[in-house]
Design an enzyme around this catalytic site. Sequence first.
Site, PDB file in Angstrom:
ATOM      1  N   ASP A   1      -2.480  10.090   3.912  1.00  0.00           N
ATOM      2  CA  ASP A   1      -3.896   9.736   4.070  1.00  0.00           C
ATOM      3  C   ASP A   1      -4.594  10.764   4.965  1.00  0.00           C
ATOM      4  O   ASP A   1      -4.585  10.643   6.187  1.00  0.00           O
ATOM      5  CB  ASP A   1      -4.010   8.325   4.667  1.00  0.00           C
ATOM      6  CG  ASP A   1      -5.460   7.881   4.802  1.00  0.00           C
ATOM      7  OD1 ASP A   1      -6.350   8.568   4.236  1.00  0.00           O
ATOM      8  OD2 ASP A   1      -5.706   6.843   5.455  1.00  0.00           O
TER       9      ASP A   1
ATOM     10  N   GLU B   1      -9.545   3.916   2.030  1.00  0.00           N
ATOM     11  CA  GLU B   1      -8.991   4.041   0.670  1.00  0.00           C
ATOM     12  C   GLU B   1      -7.966   2.954   0.341  1.00  0.00           C
ATOM     13  O   GLU B   1      -7.753   2.637  -0.817  1.00  0.00           O
ATOM     14  CB  GLU B   1      -8.355   5.424   0.486  1.00  0.00           C
ATOM     15  CG  GLU B   1      -6.906   5.567   0.982  1.00  0.00           C
ATOM     16  CD  GLU B   1      -6.724   5.366   2.480  1.00  0.00           C
ATOM     17  OE1 GLU B   1      -7.730   5.492   3.214  1.00  0.00           O
ATOM     18  OE2 GLU B   1      -5.608   5.048   2.916  1.00  0.00           O
TER      19      GLU B   1
ATOM     20  N   ARG C   1      -7.976  -0.285   0.741  1.00  0.00           N
ATOM     21  CA  ARG C   1      -8.545  -1.437   0.033  1.00  0.00           C
ATOM     22  C   ARG C   1      -8.935  -1.076  -1.393  1.00  0.00           C
ATOM     23  O   ARG C   1      -8.936  -1.923  -2.291  1.00  0.00           O
ATOM     24  CB  ARG C   1      -9.738  -1.986   0.833  1.00  0.00           C
ATOM     25  CG  ARG C   1     -10.846  -1.009   1.044  1.00  0.00           C
ATOM     26  CD  ARG C   1     -11.764  -1.386   2.190  1.00  0.00           C
ATOM     27  NE  ARG C   1     -11.238  -1.009   3.503  1.00  0.00           N
ATOM     28  CZ  ARG C   1     -11.877  -1.203   4.655  1.00  0.00           C
ATOM     29  NH1 ARG C   1     -13.075  -1.791   4.663  1.00  0.00           N
ATOM     30  NH2 ARG C   1     -11.344  -0.826   5.789  1.00  0.00           N
TER      31      ARG C   1
ATOM     32  N   LYS D   1     -10.006  12.957   8.342  1.00  0.00           N
ATOM     33  CA  LYS D   1      -9.580  12.496   9.657  1.00  0.00           C
ATOM     34  C   LYS D   1      -9.511  13.666  10.627  1.00  0.00           C
ATOM     35  O   LYS D   1      -9.317  14.800  10.203  1.00  0.00           O
ATOM     36  CB  LYS D   1      -8.176  11.869   9.558  1.00  0.00           C
ATOM     37  CG  LYS D   1      -8.128  10.520   8.880  1.00  0.00           C
ATOM     38  CD  LYS D   1      -6.727   9.939   8.931  1.00  0.00           C
ATOM     39  CE  LYS D   1      -6.659   8.597   8.232  1.00  0.00           C
ATOM     40  NZ  LYS D   1      -7.400   7.523   8.922  1.00  0.00           N
TER      41      LYS D   1
ATOM     42  N   LYS E   1       0.847  -1.195   0.000  1.00  0.00           N
ATOM     43  CA  LYS E   1       0.000   0.000   0.000  1.00  0.00           C
ATOM     44  C   LYS E   1       0.882   1.244   0.000  1.00  0.00           C
ATOM     45  O   LYS E   1       1.693   1.440   0.903  1.00  0.00           O
ATOM     46  CB  LYS E   1      -0.923  -0.003   1.220  1.00  0.00           C
ATOM     47  CG  LYS E   1      -1.727   1.292   1.401  1.00  0.00           C
ATOM     48  CD  LYS E   1      -2.680   1.228   2.601  1.00  0.00           C
ATOM     49  CE  LYS E   1      -3.342   2.577   2.876  1.00  0.00           C
ATOM     50  NZ  LYS E   1      -4.205   2.575   4.068  1.00  0.00           N
TER      51      LYS E   1
END
Length: 510
Positions: A283, A362, A364, A290, A278
């Site tokens: 992120d 995100e 996956r 978040k 990954k």
Amino acid sequence: MEFSIKSTHPDKQRTACTVVGVFENGQLTVAAAMLDRACGNALRTLIERGDFEGRNGASLMLHHVPNSPCERILLIGLGKEKEFREKDYGNAVRAAMKALKDCGAAEAYLTLTTLTVTNRDSAWKIRQAVLIGQESGYRFEQFKSKKGDKTPPLAHLLLAVDNRKEIAAAEAALAEGLAIAEGIALAKDLGNLPRNICTPSHLSDTARQLSQEHALHCEILDRDAMAQLGMHSLLSVARGSDQPPRLIVLRYRGLSAATVKNAKNGTKTGKPIVLIGKGITFDSGGISLKPGEGMDEMKFDMCGAAAVLGTLKAVARMRLALDLVVIVPASENMPGGSASKPGDIVTSMSGQTIEILNTDAEGRLILCDALTYSERFKPDAVIDVATLTGACVIALGHVASGLFANNHRLANALLDAGNESLDRAWQLPLWDDYQEQLKSNFADMANIGGRPAGSVTAACFLSRFAKKFNWAHLDIAGTAWKGGAEKGATGRPVALLTHYLLGRAGRRHD
Ligand code: BES
Ligand code: MN
Ligand code: ZN
């Protein structure tokens, strides 16, 4: 730091520092006893006086011991002899490295590698000592205008083996240790880089450079190439960012036609092992933003990518007899004007449709297309590595990585490799019962399964794209980096993966 293997008895070896172990009841190890005899029982006397108890991880530096062949003797506590296991060995070597770093010795003789560790051979002890030695010297200071403490003087570490017959095997183990340590250092460096510098394009530059250094085949897919393949799940994650996404594909070929014929351990077919990492370079959560606190740590969301690249580097260095493909889907997850919104539906490369109920799930979404892409390599096994779920940190903390697999043999081989390398994983279930949580009213599946068993439902999601091959998934959300005062990437699970691959290439020692 340089390493070499020595079988000289410690009472004969001239050094700036000789490191010997002492057990908790004051019992000297074989090496300590030899040195003790040479210097008129100075060590025994000191222990009898109560100056050193031999607690595991304790250390005491002695200077100018009369009649000893070395300038310093470093005593390392080992704990109880009966309970001396892998972890105690690791602690002892770590304590030795710390004390050596803090003294002025430029070279040292480490005899701890001759201790008996239950179920571990001398190659294991050498490899582990090299890994710990290199770890203790790791610094990430490229963005500090004043470098931290000056480089410690220790430049050469001699590692002891019991006799000459062991030297050849120990030297092979030393080379492996150095290769693995290099892979770990690469994974740490990539993990620690700031994301204004290490973007998906920077990551692909690094991959290309790696491919040039090791004569690997390298292919990098841009947005258009991915769109052509139908990777709309992966591309949906990149939509909110100004940084273009990349799909990095690197190929190492270690199986010549001759080795394919002769290979042990079922690698006969010459089918490659595929590692997917990954590579979310940052992120933010996307539109499902978040909370702000600690958000900087989401720069570590590409540690899966860093680990598979580090593993590839170690494998290429060791020239392992196997074929390896490394795939890194790389993207930022940002809340831009074109970002995916909760409720959006995308079609993955496999043709399955996904309702994005939370843009923060995100990982996956990029991994599923990378999994489908890996089918073209007719893989023997596919292993993806990802900082996938906060729930995995809740389940296993920072000790074990979460392991999921659709094949028992693969799962067991990875668990064994984790135990052997002290980079452990723990298996969690992938039962069908959990699949129900991914039901969507509008698409083939939702990208989240609610709060219960969050790591399991994430793995269940991935399993829907991994039906055509043996597959395992490592959730490294809790193990890839440390927070707090020691904030930084750990380089895990490079050690686990390289040990697994050493086994696959027929080079496991234990
Ligand atoms: N990268 C995170 C997982 C993560 C969170 C790792 C915290 C380490 C620490 C991942 O993309 C994520 O955000 N997962 C969500 C999934 C949820 C929305 C179903 C999570 O774990 O909260
Ligand atoms: Mn996320
Ligand atoms: Zn993430």
